[in-house]
Motif scaffolding. Structure first.
Motif, PDB file in Angstrom:
ATOM      1  N   LEU A  51     -13.270  27.432 -75.761  1.00 13.55           N
ATOM      2  CA  LEU A  51     -13.054  28.814 -76.191  1.00 13.55           C
ATOM      3  C   LEU A  51     -11.849  29.422 -75.484  1.00 13.55           C
ATOM      4  O   LEU A  51     -11.038  30.123 -76.100  1.00 13.55           O
ATOM      5  N   VAL A  52     -11.743  29.164 -74.204  1.00 11.31           N
ATOM      6  CA  VAL A  52     -10.616  29.699 -73.442  1.00 11.31           C
ATOM      7  C   VAL A  52      -9.308  29.136 -73.988  1.00 11.31           C
ATOM      8  O   VAL A  52      -8.292  29.819 -74.062  1.00 11.31           O
ATOM      9  N   ILE A  88     -20.462  34.454 -72.717  1.00  9.10           N
ATOM     10  CA  ILE A  88     -19.986  34.541 -74.100  1.00  9.10           C
ATOM     11  C   ILE A  88     -20.749  35.653 -74.806  1.00  9.10           C
ATOM     12  O   ILE A  88     -21.761  36.151 -74.296  1.00  9.10           O
ATOM     13  N   THR A  89     -20.262  36.045 -75.965  1.00  6.73           N
ATOM     14  CA  THR A  89     -21.036  36.929 -76.843  1.00  6.73           C
ATOM     15  C   THR A  89     -21.119  36.260 -78.200  1.00  6.73           C
ATOM     16  O   THR A  89     -20.263  35.451 -78.556  1.00  6.73           O
ATOM     17  N   ARG A  90     -22.148  36.603 -78.938  1.00  3.49           N
ATOM     18  CA  ARG A  90     -22.302  36.054 -80.280  1.00  3.49           C
ATOM     19  C   ARG A  90     -22.436  37.194 -81.276  1.00  3.49           C
ATOM     20  O   ARG A  90     -23.217  38.121 -81.053  1.00  3.49           O
ATOM     21  N   VAL A 104     -15.554  34.216 -75.838  1.00  4.35           N
ATOM     22  CA  VAL A 104     -15.646  34.195 -74.369  1.00  4.35           C
ATOM     23  C   VAL A 104     -15.487  35.599 -73.848  1.00  4.35           C
ATOM     24  O   VAL A 104     -14.618  36.337 -74.305  1.00  4.35           O
ATOM     25  N   THR A 105     -16.264  35.947 -72.869  1.00  2.00           N
ATOM     26  CA  THR A 105     -16.081  37.234 -72.202  1.00  2.00           C
ATOM     27  C   THR A 105     -15.110  37.054 -71.044  1.00  2.00           C
ATOM     28  O   THR A 105     -14.722  35.934 -70.711  1.00  2.00           O
ATOM     29  N   ASP A 106     -14.739  38.149 -70.426  1.00  2.00           N
ATOM     30  CA  ASP A 106     -13.860  38.060 -69.261  1.00  2.00           C
ATOM     31  C   ASP A 106     -14.535  37.281 -68.139  1.00  2.00           C
ATOM     32  O   ASP A 106     -13.902  36.497 -67.436  1.00  2.00           O
ATOM     33  N   ALA A 107     -15.824  37.520 -68.000  1.00  2.00           N
ATOM     34  CA  ALA A 107     -16.573  36.791 -66.981  1.00  2.00           C
ATOM     35  C   ALA A 107     -16.478  35.292 -67.229  1.00  2.00           C
ATOM     36  O   ALA A 107     -16.306  34.498 -66.297  1.00  2.00           O
ATOM     37  N   GLY A 108     -16.562  34.914 -68.502  1.00  2.00           N
ATOM     38  CA  GLY A 108     -16.443  33.515 -68.855  1.00  2.00           C
ATOM     39  C   GLY A 108     -15.080  32.963 -68.500  1.00  2.00           C
ATOM     40  O   GLY A 108     -14.951  31.877 -67.923  1.00  2.00           O
ATOM     41  N   ARG A 109     -14.065  33.716 -68.823  1.00  2.00           N
ATOM     42  CA  ARG A 109     -12.699  33.308 -68.494  1.00  2.00           C
ATOM     43  C   ARG A 109     -12.522  33.156 -66.992  1.00  2.00           C
ATOM     44  O   ARG A 109     -11.921  32.200 -66.512  1.00  2.00           O
ATOM     45  N   ASP A 110     -13.041  34.122 -66.273  1.00  5.44           N
ATOM     46  CA  ASP A 110     -12.907  34.065 -64.820  1.00  5.44           C
ATOM     47  C   ASP A 110     -13.569  32.816 -64.261  1.00  5.44           C
ATOM     48  O   ASP A 110     -13.012  32.128 -63.409  1.00  5.44           O
TER      49      ASP A 110
END
Lengths: 168, 168
Positions: A51-52, A88-90, A104-110
């Motif tokens: 996703l990133v 992530i969000t769906r 992907v959320t920012d948290a996921g990216r981080d």
DNA sequence: CCTGGTTGCTTCGAGCTCGAAGCACGTAGG
DNA sequence: CCTACGTGCTTCGAGCTCGAAGCAACCAGG
């Protein structure tokens, strides 16, 4: 027991076993690191990484499953876990109410940004350390060809469903 | 996102993904065949094949686990299934009461003899079809080296237990 | 002969995987 | 519009995996 392994000579057999073992050991090592560093399984890492890697950070479930080898139900399960953790969000696709868009959320990216360097370093150390440039080129070429071949070769007793290359 | 994957260049990354995918697809294909042909999982097949391959058809659990990558508990579980089906027998070692000697039965040998040809043929078709002799030699050499390297490289945060290379 | 540590295997609990079945949406043909 | 089928995802049940904990046998050292 006259012919030890019909269809495969011993060099092929050795390569086959080596391939199996190498990828197993690699996965173990990598999985262990991801779990301790970011509390992620390898599958979860793959999902997030993919996703990133993609432009908008969004992908439909189906497209996600095409990249990761896991089953749809398994993907749903893992996506549920990632969602619960806020990585992530769906949301339903506006185009097609059936589809679920994963983002992907920012948290996921981080998180990915945090674990990726060590992950890469491990892979380098285990897999690429004992290779020179020539080896790498050869391996890439061979594996690339094999991958194409495998994708093109349909499973023996397969259901005709799911044409492998992008659903629509 | 300036440096997409620190520690790995894109060629390495590609090879890494290709390796992962190739071995996944291969295992799936092979597993599917074994299940339909002999009602065996890949692990069970590996266990039996290894036993058949070995002189007396006997091996201690530990030696078996060293070849197959699965955990000891997993091996116990699978051995239980194979035992129940009469494909192997388990008996305590005379030398060491703790050890369990696993032996293939004739039924086990027959089953392997029955499924092996098609198994080998599948592997040949999927993995070796798109390779020439030179490819095979190169792949063998590289994977062999990598395998040795991985075996020699201890897991990052490992318990010192289990020295990997033959217990005693 | 104890006593503590090691080794070989099994048991146990928790979690993950898969395919089948189910549900909702989409699409084509009448 | 209605029906029939295809597609995208989720739920469900069964089975497999792993590591931790447990148990029995071996191996020192005193």
């Amino acid at each position: 027991m006259t012919d030890p392994t019909p269809g495969l000579n011993s060099e092929q057999l050795g390569a086959y076993f080596a391939l199996t073992e190498v990828s197993s050991l690699l996965q173990y090592a990598v999985d262990e690191h991801l779990r301790s560093a970011g509390d992620l399984s390898y599958v979860q890492f793959q999902i997030l990484a993919r996703l990133v890697h993609v432009p908008g950070g969004k992908l439909r479930m189906t497209d996600l499953a095409d990249g990761v080898v896991y089953s749809r139900s398994g993907l749903t399960y893992q996506a549920g876990l990632l969602d619960k953790r806020g990585l992530i969000t769906r949301s339903p696709s506006p185009d097609d109410e059936r589809s679920v868009i994963v983002t992907v959320t920012d948290a996921g990216r981080d998180l990915i940004a945090r674990v990726l360097p060590e992950h890469a370093e491990r892979v380098r150390q285990l897999l690429f350390e004992p290779m020179n440039g020539q080896d790498l080129a050869a391996l890439s070429a061979i594996l690339g060809r094999v991958r194409e071949h495998m994708r093109a070769t349909p499973p023996r007793s397969a259901k005709p469903r799911a044409a492998r290359g992008r659903g629509n």
